[in-house]
Scaffold this active site. Structure first.
Site, PDB file in Angstrom:
ATOM      1  N   HIS A   4     -17.936  -1.972  -1.988  1.00 31.41           N
ATOM      2  CA  HIS A   4     -16.288  -2.287  -2.568  1.00 31.41           C
ATOM      3  C   HIS A   4     -15.897  -3.683  -2.542  1.00 31.41           C
ATOM      4  O   HIS A   4     -16.796  -4.648  -0.727  1.00 31.41           O
ATOM      5  CB  HIS A   4     -15.529  -1.525  -1.547  1.00 31.41           C
ATOM      6  CG  HIS A   4     -15.249  -0.049  -1.701  1.00 31.41           C
ATOM      7  ND1 HIS A   4     -13.968   0.138  -1.412  1.00 31.41           N
ATOM      8  CD2 HIS A   4     -15.602   0.581  -2.495  1.00 31.41           C
ATOM      9  CE1 HIS A   4     -13.736   1.905  -1.693  1.00 31.41           C
ATOM     10  NE2 HIS A   4     -14.900   2.070  -2.448  1.00 31.41           N
TER      11      HIS A   4
ATOM     12  N   PRO B  83      -8.017   2.023  14.471  1.00 32.83           N
ATOM     13  CA  PRO B  83      -8.575   1.903  13.129  1.00 32.83           C
ATOM     14  C   PRO B  83      -8.675   1.069  12.566  1.00 32.83           C
ATOM     15  O   PRO B  83      -9.128   0.759  11.155  1.00 32.83           O
ATOM     16  CB  PRO B  83      -8.516   3.438  13.366  1.00 32.83           C
ATOM     17  CG  PRO B  83      -7.664   3.343  13.546  1.00 32.83           C
ATOM     18  CD  PRO B  83      -7.167   2.969  14.696  1.00 32.83           C
TER      19      PRO B  83
ATOM     20  N   TYR C 167     -12.416  -8.443   7.846  1.00 37.02           N
ATOM     21  CA  TYR C 167     -12.876  -7.275   7.186  1.00 37.02           C
ATOM     22  C   TYR C 167     -14.401  -7.557   6.593  1.00 37.02           C
ATOM     23  O   TYR C 167     -14.798  -5.921   6.976  1.00 37.02           O
ATOM     24  CB  TYR C 167     -12.492  -7.547   5.750  1.00 37.02           C
ATOM     25  CG  TYR C 167     -11.131  -6.033   5.371  1.00 37.02           C
ATOM     26  CD1 TYR C 167     -13.015  -4.820   5.188  1.00 37.02           C
ATOM     27  CD2 TYR C 167     -10.723  -4.902   6.351  1.00 37.02           C
ATOM     28  CE1 TYR C 167     -12.987  -3.276   4.746  1.00 37.02           C
ATOM     29  CE2 TYR C 167     -10.621  -3.965   5.779  1.00 37.02           C
ATOM     30  CZ  TYR C 167     -11.709  -3.272   4.694  1.00 37.02           C
ATOM     31  OH  TYR C 167     -11.060  -1.521   5.595  1.00 37.02           O
TER      32      TYR C 167
ATOM     33  N   LYS D   7     -13.286  -1.473  12.640  1.00 34.11           N
ATOM     34  CA  LYS D   7     -14.495  -1.529  13.442  1.00 34.11           C
ATOM     35  C   LYS D   7     -15.541  -1.508  14.080  1.00 34.11           C
ATOM     36  O   LYS D   7     -16.243  -1.597  15.108  1.00 34.11           O
ATOM     37  CB  LYS D   7     -13.469  -3.232  13.857  1.00 34.11           C
ATOM     38  CG  LYS D   7     -13.231  -4.511  12.997  1.00 34.11           C
ATOM     39  CD  LYS D   7     -14.158  -4.716  12.442  1.00 34.11           C
ATOM     40  CE  LYS D   7     -13.738  -5.516  10.949  1.00 34.11           C
ATOM     41  NZ  LYS D   7     -14.417  -5.979  10.036  1.00 34.11           N
TER      42      LYS D   7
ATOM     43  N   TYR E 264      -4.471  -0.420   2.064  1.00 31.65           N
ATOM     44  CA  TYR E 264      -3.567  -0.347   2.934  1.00 31.65           C
ATOM     45  C   TYR E 264      -2.302  -0.235   2.719  1.00 31.65           C
ATOM     46  O   TYR E 264      -2.045  -1.009   1.835  1.00 31.65           O
ATOM     47  CB  TYR E 264      -3.847  -1.261   3.987  1.00 31.65           C
ATOM     48  CG  TYR E 264      -5.345  -1.353   4.780  1.00 31.65           C
ATOM     49  CD1 TYR E 264      -6.148  -1.547   3.826  1.00 31.65           C
ATOM     50  CD2 TYR E 264      -5.186  -0.682   5.906  1.00 31.65           C
ATOM     51  CE1 TYR E 264      -7.794  -0.937   4.100  1.00 31.65           C
ATOM     52  CE2 TYR E 264      -6.889  -0.680   6.070  1.00 31.65           C
ATOM     53  CZ  TYR E 264      -8.292  -0.638   4.983  1.00 31.65           C
ATOM     54  OH  TYR E 264      -9.294  -0.708   5.867  1.00 31.65           O
TER      55      TYR E 264
END
Ligand code: APR
Ligand code: PHB
Length: 389
Positions: A72, A292, A384, A296, A200
């Site tokens: 991704h 979450p 990220y 990580k 998200y």
């Protein structure tokens, strides 16, 4: 029994550490409280940083990930009905791998089996002795018989509820915790993902996340009261609530179906210091827990394993002890930064029961800045995809 490194915990941390040490001729024994089937029944997150992917390849456990995983190059954020993309590739030239943690664990077990790794399942009463001496040992009960492992080092890879962290005296251990006032209700469904990348979503009804495992296995979460009974959430109730929290174009095209797994998990930030006491090291969830939101948990376990495996290999190969001496400081430096990011993502994307109108405006300003600033998006992207080891 005798070994060089006794590893407590046969989850991702313990298995990866055992495999990396074995490949360098360092003997280990892994003690796991549960059965292998139980360990492999756990449903966990599925976003792997490059560092973890490289460690799995180095461990000889990356082939299926490279074949079946999804690269991704970005992720999607949604707020107030609109959606925008954080372009990891375009901003920092990096990406993440989407591949279920259950599969990572399965691949690690298979790699250990190929090397005849010693993993003892269904152990009870694991106890660490004399960790603050040069002759530590671990006792445990297996099939009603107490057994003992004499070793040179103990790696506590036994998760948040394990025994390793509790072995460190209260006079030495420092613990930092933040418990969030909500949980994540998650389902797994054999349906195609709603988008090519993760979404998200910040919504007035609460956070939502659209993730995936493969082209016909989706993973969805919604923020929910952590003490909600699962019985309150039928599949239809879940799907309706999820769609309310997504932009209309995503909600309209979502394919729903029966859940094959459903659970509610609490969210907390937790860090224990130091991550070493004598000849005992803490690794992964034994030392730290992150909400979450930033994906990580597994990735922090991987960087701990990187630091500790390198330190032990150099100690045995070159009698170089600096890595052992600096393990805790090195691991914690990265843990705190990843915890900050996970806390920031959680604070920015969730609705807090006690938040004020000012707090809400701060969230909206944060999201608007993120949507319109390359600098803000670059900061999110580099955290990220994973800060350097
Ligand atoms: N004795 C032996 N084994 C134990 C004991 C004990 N006293 N206590 C716990 N264990 C085992 C658990 O059964 C589990 O399989 O230790 C293992 C710890 O694994 P995880 O909890 O998965 O932690 P870790 O390996 O550090 O992985 C970190 O993976 O599982 C996820 O949420 C976790 O994302 C995080 C990452
Ligand atoms: C998941 O796929 O389970 C997942 C993905 C990203 C997260 C958390 C969980 O931030």
């Amino acid at each position: 029994m005798r070994t060089q490194v006794c590893i407590i915990g046969g989850g991702p941390s313990g298995l990866l550490l055992s495999q990396l040490l074995h490949l360098k001729g360092i003997d280990t024994i892994v003690l796991e409280r549960q059965s292998r089937a139980y360990v492999l029944s756990r449903i966990r997150a599925g976003v792997l940083e490059t560092g973890l992917c490289n460690l799995l390849r180095k461990a000889g456990a990356g082939e299926r990930m490279d074949r079946e995983g999804f690269i991704h190059g970005g992720t999607l954020l949604a707020a107030e009905g609109r959606k925008f993309r954080i372009d990891f590739d375009g901003l920092i030239g990096k990406s993440v791998m989407v591949y279920g943690q259950t599969e990572v664990t399965r691949d690690l077990y298979d790699a250990r089996d190929r090397m005849d790794g010693k993993i003892i399942h269904d152990v009870d009463g694991t106890t660490i002795h004399s960790a603050d001496t040069d002759a530590p040992y671990v006792t445990f009960v297996k099939d009603g018989t107490e057994q003992r492992v004499d070793c040179e080092w103990v790696a506590g890879c036994d998760g948040f509820h394990g025994v390793s962290r509790k072995t460190i005296p209260d006079s030495v251990l420092r613990q930092y915790e933040k418990v969030y006032p909500f949980g994540w209700l998650g389902i797994l469904s054999e349906t195609p993902p709603v988008d090519d990348e993760l979404i998200y979503a910040n919504h007035e009804r609460g956070f939502a996340l659209c993730s995936m495992r493969n082209a016909n296995l989706s993973r969805y979460y919604i923020q929910a009261p952590v003490d909600d009974p699962l019985g309150k959430w039928s599949d239809d109730t879940f799907w309706d609530e999820l769609r309310r929290r997504l932009p209309a174009e995503a909600a309209d095209r979502m394919v729903t179906g029966p859940s094959i797994e459903k659970s509610i998990a609490p969210l907390r930030s937790f860090i224990a210091e130091p991550m070493r006491w004598g000849r005992l090291f803490l690794v992964g969830d034994a030392a730290h827990i992150v909400p979450p939101t930033g994906a990580k948990g597994l990735n922090l376990a991987a960087s701990d394993v990187h630091y500790l495996s390198d330190a032990l290999i150099r100690l045995y190969d070159e009698n170089y002890s600096a890595g052992i001496e600096t393990y805790s400081a090195n691991a914690l430096a990265r843990v705190w930064k990843a915890s900050r990011f996970s806390w920031w993502m959680t604070s920015t994307l969730h609705r807090f029961p006690t938040q004020t109108a000012f707090d809400q405006n701060m969230q909206e300003a944060e999201l608007s800045y993120l949507e319109n600033s390359r600098a803000a998006q670059t900061a999110l992207a580099e955290n990220y995809v994973g800060l350097p080891y």
